[in-house]
Motif scaffolding. Sequence first.
Motif: not given
Length: 216
Positions: A70-71, A164-166, A173-175, A208-209
């Motif tokens: 799912g990601s 793209q959670r953050f 530059h990435n989560d 951990l997200a």
Amino acid sequence: MAIATAAPLAVAITLVLAGCAQLSASDLAMPTPAVSTSSGLIITGSGWDANGIQGPVPAPGSCRYRPVPGSADVLPDPRCTPGAVDRAVTQDSLSNTVCRRGGYTATVRPPLNVTAPMKRAILAAYGIPASDASHYELDHLVELSAGGSSDVRNLWPQPNRDAQRFNRNEYVHNDKDELESRMHDALCRGTMTLTAVQTAMAGDWTSLATSAPPPG
């Protein structure tokens, strides 16, 4: 075998030629072998020197990403990238290493001329052609700011795409960049232990997200 036996001889010759020149204990010390922990992490030193990145390089095409259900995120192959940490960084040494004022990572990060050849080799291990190198970051699975080593077993080709959670900025530059920042903050505030951070990042950093504390 010739390389292994030549080192003591070279030291002996150096001592004879140097006359009264003195060598420190560290000049004569043999590298401490890497060992595995119960979590699968490899304990090494900094993982590199002037001769290059240390550790066994996987064969081309032998590594596979692990998809995250799912990601858009993926995780590295634990057979090739189990994670490796620097034995110099311990819970007791945090204030003198990763949490010290003035920065730490710049003092242990290998230069581009050392990492560039290894990036190509690791891309090949994951079946990625060198022509696609710009779409991947050579990432420390356990980040340097949490005591990660630059040993090849802690390096993987992280795709530039993610969930793209953050929000992005000049430092994120990435989560995973944002998670690393939050883990470092928690580590230095004492709300997470070094072992907990290292194990979580090596095992499944995407988990951990939703639970990582925001920067304090």
